[in-house]
Design a protein around this motif. Structure first.
Motif, PDB file in Angstrom:
ATOM      1  N   ARG A  79       0.811  -1.217   0.000  1.00  0.00           N
ATOM      2  CA  ARG A  79       0.000   0.000   0.000  1.00  0.00           C
ATOM      3  C   ARG A  79       0.847   1.270   0.000  1.00  0.00           C
ATOM      4  O   ARG A  79       0.308   2.369  -0.140  1.00  0.00           O
ATOM      5  CB  ARG A  79      -0.922   0.009   1.230  1.00  0.00           C
ATOM      6  N   THR A  80       2.150   1.150   0.179  1.00  0.00           N
ATOM      7  CA  THR A  80       3.018   2.324   0.134  1.00  0.00           C
ATOM      8  C   THR A  80       3.326   2.685  -1.315  1.00  0.00           C
ATOM      9  O   THR A  80       3.117   1.887  -2.233  1.00  0.00           O
ATOM     10  CB  THR A  80       4.327   2.054   0.891  1.00  0.00           C
ATOM     11  N   CYS A 132      14.510  -8.054   4.103  1.00  0.00           N
ATOM     12  CA  CYS A 132      14.045  -8.410   2.752  1.00  0.00           C
ATOM     13  C   CYS A 132      13.194  -7.291   2.160  1.00  0.00           C
ATOM     14  O   CYS A 132      13.281  -7.008   0.958  1.00  0.00           O
ATOM     15  CB  CYS A 132      13.251  -9.718   2.795  1.00  0.00           C
ATOM     16  N   LEU A 133      12.364  -6.644   2.984  1.00  0.00           N
ATOM     17  CA  LEU A 133      11.577  -5.521   2.489  1.00  0.00           C
ATOM     18  C   LEU A 133      12.476  -4.368   2.074  1.00  0.00           C
ATOM     19  O   LEU A 133      12.235  -3.709   1.054  1.00  0.00           O
ATOM     20  CB  LEU A 133      10.597  -5.057   3.569  1.00  0.00           C
ATOM     21  N   ALA A 135       9.425   2.399   7.544  1.00  0.00           N
ATOM     22  CA  ALA A 135       8.881   3.008   8.770  1.00  0.00           C
ATOM     23  C   ALA A 135       7.360   2.996   8.752  1.00  0.00           C
ATOM     24  O   ALA A 135       6.710   2.747   9.775  1.00  0.00           O
ATOM     25  CB  ALA A 135       9.406   4.433   8.911  1.00  0.00           C
ATOM     26  N   SER A 136       6.765   3.251   7.586  1.00  0.00           N
ATOM     27  CA  SER A 136       5.310   3.226   7.481  1.00  0.00           C
ATOM     28  C   SER A 136       4.757   1.827   7.728  1.00  0.00           C
ATOM     29  O   SER A 136       3.722   1.659   8.390  1.00  0.00           O
ATOM     30  CB  SER A 136       4.891   3.727   6.091  1.00  0.00           C
ATOM     31  N   VAL A 137       5.453   0.815   7.213  1.00  0.00           N
ATOM     32  CA  VAL A 137       5.008  -0.569   7.419  1.00  0.00           C
ATOM     33  C   VAL A 137       5.071  -0.939   8.894  1.00  0.00           C
ATOM     34  O   VAL A 137       4.125  -1.494   9.463  1.00  0.00           O
ATOM     35  CB  VAL A 137       5.857  -1.535   6.568  1.00  0.00           C
ATOM     36  N   HIS A 192      11.003   7.149  -0.294  1.00  0.00           N
ATOM     37  CA  HIS A 192      12.290   6.607   0.109  1.00  0.00           C
ATOM     38  C   HIS A 192      12.078   5.293   0.859  1.00  0.00           C
ATOM     39  O   HIS A 192      11.071   5.099   1.537  1.00  0.00           O
ATOM     40  CB  HIS A 192      13.033   7.606   0.996  1.00  0.00           C
ATOM     41  N   VAL A 193      13.056   4.389   0.736  1.00  0.00           N
ATOM     42  CA  VAL A 193      12.902   3.065   1.325  1.00  0.00           C
ATOM     43  C   VAL A 193      12.732   3.152   2.841  1.00  0.00           C
ATOM     44  O   VAL A 193      11.926   2.422   3.432  1.00  0.00           O
ATOM     45  CB  VAL A 193      14.113   2.185   0.957  1.00  0.00           C
TER      46      VAL A 193
END
Length: 548
Positions: A7-8, A78-79, A19-21, A13-14
């Motif tokens: 959903r991001t 991994c993300l 951080a959102s996840v 930026h990674v």
């Protein structure tokens, strides 16, 4: 985590995406992990007197801990790795740069099939002003999300559907109560072996033809007793009264009476006649295996050091309950009798093992729900969320316990383990939906139920689908324990799905929490954030992209 990652935006930026996840997922994931550890820890504690359950729960608690550390470390890495691949427009599996759509069309079909990635294609077109404002997000084309957003969400919150869902929940509670009132302890030894074996065949034949008889009970006198004493003889005959007996003592006393000899004799005469006359008779020779003699010394007549008698009780249909009562009565009698004896049958192992099987899972469930309420208050979660989640866990636990009884599953070690794991599984399914609903302010409850279903219904549905697919091979194993496992886990998945996708979305539309409290014009749904992200691309000029 994967659903939140998708959903991001790919142009973020990674670090911001990760951080959102973690902000979106880790609180609920940490809470569900603590619920797992709490329930498994209670079951592995001295509160549980079943060693098989304690051993499994200790191992499962270790597995849950390792899984939590894995999600925080390796899966998060991994993300991050995937995010850098998407930033560089590289394929997630082959790590090769994905060509632009115009160049990809000139490649062979097999190359397009392997390299084509919707996310990266979307990232390529994100900087194109011609497509800005009407570009579709890859998440929007997902089949399950489309069904939940456009069909299921509107249907389950429809005014005319709600009464039927409430009626379905009342039916669910009624059948669960019906099964709960019929819960029985699983003490059948044949449930621990594979199907179609000699043990199962013997058990079926015994239940069919001799179900009115109890198992053969061994009455063991493990100390030297004055069998020649008339009062001791009367006590032993009184203990065995009412049973079908295979008793050397009763046969020996009848032998003496038939020969007009007194049954109360001196010790030497009583023992000499027993050894040299009674046991030498062909019809009584088999009693030699039931008597152990101990030498007294030079020239002395041996004593009866130990002996055994076999008893069979006449029972009714409530065979297991009568055996439990009989077992308790004889054991209390062994503590007060002047003749020291023990009673035993291999089936007593299972009667003793599951003596507390009915109360143990219910006690663990109640303690886990109380822990959940305390954890929610410490985590500053809305109190009604913790109340809803606690009621949901109890409802799922109640339904699984009731329906498994109606399905012919008794409370043995396997079903108790499944009841313990049902708490964590139902929390994993329902907690995200409840938190997503409670976080909304302003709009109606129906609106926020639909939003919560869009955000968290699809991951929960995918979890249930994978869970059910994993259960299919389990159902084909020819084993009684595995069949119990399959039935209990199937009921766990079904009850969790009903609560997550039907009961909760309907009940939340007309029950608290309210959506009008704390409403702010610049609320969460209307807050805008402007940032400037610098995208470095070795193939193009550096772009300054402003995102809202």
């Amino acid at each position: 985590m994967l659903s939140s990652w998708r959903r991001t935006r790919e142009d973020q930026h990674v670090k911001e995406r990760v951080a959102s996840v973690f902000e979106d997922v880790m609180l609920r994931f940490s809470g569900s992990t603590m619920i797992h550890l709490m329930t498994l820890g209670l079951a592995a504690s001295p509160l549980t007197n079943m060693e098989a359950v304690r051993l499994f729960c200790r191992t499962a608690a270790l597995a849950v801990t390792i899984s939590y550390v894995y999600m925080l470390s390796f899966y998060g890495s991994c993300l991050v790795f995937t995010g850098y691949l998407e930033t560089g427009y590289r394929h997630g599996c082959f790590c090769r740069r994905v060509p632009k759509p115009d160049r990809l069309d000139s490649k062979p079909a097999w190359y397009r099939c392997l390299i084509h990635t919707p996310n990266l294609t979307h990232a390529h077109t994100a900087n194109n002003p011609a497509t800005h404002g009407h570009e579709p997000h890859p998440q929007d084309s997902h089949l399950l999300l489309g069904c939940v957003r456009h069909c299921f969400g509107d249907w389950i919150t429809n005014t005319y559907v709600k009464p039927f869902v409430v009626l379905l929940y009342l039916v669910y509670i009624s059948f669960g109560l019906m099964g709960f009132l019929q819960v029985t302890q699983g003490s059948d030894p044949s449930a621990l072996v594979a199907m179609d074996t000699a043990t199962v065949s013997y058990t079926r034949a015994q239940q069919r033809y001799f179900s009115s008889y109890s198992p053969v009970i061994g009455f063991y006198i493990y100390e030297s007793a004055p069998y020649w004493n008339a009062s001791v003889q009367r006590d032993l005959l009184e203990y065995a009264k009412g049973f079908q007996r295979i008793s050397w003592l009763e046969a020996y006393l009848n032998y003496l009476a038939d020969r007009n000899q007194s049954t109360s004799q001196p010790r030497e005469n009583f023992t000499r006649t027993l050894r040299h006359a009674f046991l030498h008779q062909p019809q009584f020779a088999h009693f030699a295996d039931d008597i152990i003699f101990a030498e007294r010394g030079q020239g002395g007549e041996p004593d009866v050091a130990a002996s055994r008698i076999f008893l069979v009780a006449k029972t009714t249909e409530n065979k297991r309950e009568e055996m439990s009562v009989l077992l308790d009565t004889l054991r209390r009698l062994s503590l007060t009798s002047r003749v020291r004896f023990l009673i035993f049958n291999p089936s007593f192992v299972y009667l003793d093992r599951y003596a507390a099987a009915v109360s143990s899972p219910l006690r663990h469930s109640l303690l886990a729900v109380l822990f959940l309420l305390g954890l929610s208050s410490l985590a500053v979660v809305e109190p009604l969320v913790s109340v809803w989640l606690g009621l949901t866990l109890l409802s799922v636990q109640f339904g699984v316990l009731g329906f498994m009884t109606l399905w012919g599953v008794e409370l043995d070690c396997m079903s108790v383990l499944c009841l313990i794991s049902a708490l964590g599984h139902s929390a994993d399914c329902s907690a995200p939906l409840l938190c997503g609903f409670a976080s909304g302010r302003g709009d109606s409850r129906t609106r926020w139920v639909r939003v919560a279903l869009e955000q968290h219904g699809v991951p929960s549905l995918q979890t249930l689908i994978c869970y059910s697919a994993a259960l299919l091979p389990v159902g084909s194993v020819r084993s009684n324990l595995t069949r119990t496992l399959f039935r209990c886990l199937t009921l766990t998945a079904g009850c969790s799905a009903l609560h997550t996708l039907a009961f909760l979305p309907t009940l939340l539309t007309f029950l608290p929490p309210s959506k009008s409290r704390g409403h702010r014009p610049d609320g969460e749904g209307q807050r805008q954030e402007v940032e400037c992200v610098e995208m470095n691309d070795s193939t193009r000029v550096v772009d300054q992209i402003t995102t809202v």
